[in-house]
Design an enzyme around this catalytic site. Structure first.
Site, short mmCIF file in Angstrom:
data_model
loop_
_atom_site.label_atom_id
_atom_site.label_comp_id
_atom_site.label_asym_id
_atom_site.label_seq_id
_atom_site.Cartn_x
_atom_site.Cartn_y
_atom_site.Cartn_z
CB SER A 1 -0.74 0.10 1.14
OG SER A 1 -1.67 1.40 1.34
CE1 TYR B 1 -3.81 -1.98 5.15
CE2 TYR B 1 -3.22 0.17 4.60
CZ TYR B 1 -3.80 -0.94 4.28
OH TYR B 1 -3.85 -1.24 2.82
#
Ligand SMILES: NC(=O)c1ccc[n+]([C@@H]2O[C@H](COP(=O)([O-])OP(=O)(O)OC[C@H]3O[C@@H](n4cnc5c(N)ncnc54)[C@H](OP(=O)(O)O)[C@@H]3O)[C@@H](O)[C@H]2O)c1
Length: 267
Positions: A152, A166
């Site tokens: 990501s 995350y």
């Protein structure tokens, strides 16, 4: 040198984890449309089975649903056993299944941290480890097998949300990609990562009430990502054209990471 030879995936077999929706569904669509027999996994069996038949109707080819929970080594083992009962070798592994967790700093919970790290980092490593023999089986330097890890841009830039685990997990995915690539090239397996920006999905949708208009307006490309964006890059990496690209993390974000660097250099 023609496009059909460079990007041909016909006859290959792939696993896409988290293929029941979002980015995993988009990549599965690109594979099915290009003749890849694709195994998709997710925990919710009915949704996964429905998606496999929906995608087969739409794109043709063969999409096989294998429900499983990849967040534990037991679940990974069950999935690998199931796959081994159907296939002796594998050409492509897309490590896409992922989880996010956002909470204010002082309330950030251990369970949220563990859920994210376990699925995004630990499971990605152990699934790749367990599937290495199948990936290596038919691989050669002329025709290597492929692993694509979905990271990501939150593992590169600082995130808009308080999603500490995350961001850390995705930075770990990017570095693990390089470390695994260095090791697995000896087995004729090429490993790379894609760092997506915003794509419509349950994960992103939950954070923005499924209204992507502000996210699109704030993107340098004035839109969110589409199946063609993520599918096209994945096809490149998994085809002949991607054989000599090893250990990279490639952004697919409309220019968000590029703009962050630009802002810094102008400050
Ligand atoms: N969408 C974005 O904007 C964006 C941006 C950057 C990176 N990413 C990354 O892209 C990947 C896909 O995200 P997405 O946005 O498409 O998310 P999503 O819509 O929430 O899809 C996640 C997929 O993973 C499956 N999954 C979740 N936990 C699982 C588990 N324990 N075992 C097996 N499967 C599991 C889900 O199915 P079940 O719930 O049925 O298990 C679903 O198929 C993730 O790695 C995410 O971090 C997404």
């Amino acid at each position: 040198m023609d496009i059909n030879s460079l990007f041909n995936l016909q006859g290959k077999t792939a696993v896409v984890t988290g293929g029941s929706r979002g980015i995993g569904e988009m990549i599965t669509a690109a594979f099915l449309a290009n003749g890849v027999k694709t195994y998709i996994t997710a925990r919710k069996a009915p949704a996964l089975i429905d998606k496999a038949s929906e995608l087969t109707d739409k794109f043709g080819g063969e999409c096989i649903a294998v429900p499983c929970d990849l967040s534990t080594n037991g679940g990974i083992h069950e999935f690998v056993s199931e796959l081994q009962s159907k296939e002796t070798s594998l050409d492509i592994l897309i490590n896409n299944a992922g989880a996010a967790w956002a909470e204010p700093l002082m309330e950030y919970s251990e369970s949220g941290w563990d859920k994210v790290m376990d699925l995004n980092v630990k499971s990605l490593f152990f699934l790749t480890q367990q599937l290495t023999p199948m990936l290596a089986k038919n691989a050669s330097f002329e025709n290597p097998s492929k692993v694509v890890n979905i990271g990501s841009i939150d593992g590169i830039n600082t995130a808009a949300f308080e999603s500490f685990a995350y961001s850390a997990s995705k930075a770990a995915v990017h570095h693990l990609t390089k470390v695994l690539a260095a090791r697995l090239i000896k087995e004729k397996i090429v490993v790379n990562a894609i760092a997506p920006g915003p794509f419509p999905s349950n994960m992103l949708g939950a954070a923005v009430a499924h209204d992507y208009s502000i996210i699109a307006a704030n993107n340098p490309s004035q839109r969110v990502g589409t199946a063609e964006d993520i599918g096209g890059l994945t096809v490149f990496l998994c085809s002949r054209a991607g054989n000599y690209t090893v250990g990279e993390t490639i952004t697919c974000d409309g220019g968000l990471v590029a703009r962050a660097g630009h802002n810094l250099s102008n400050s």
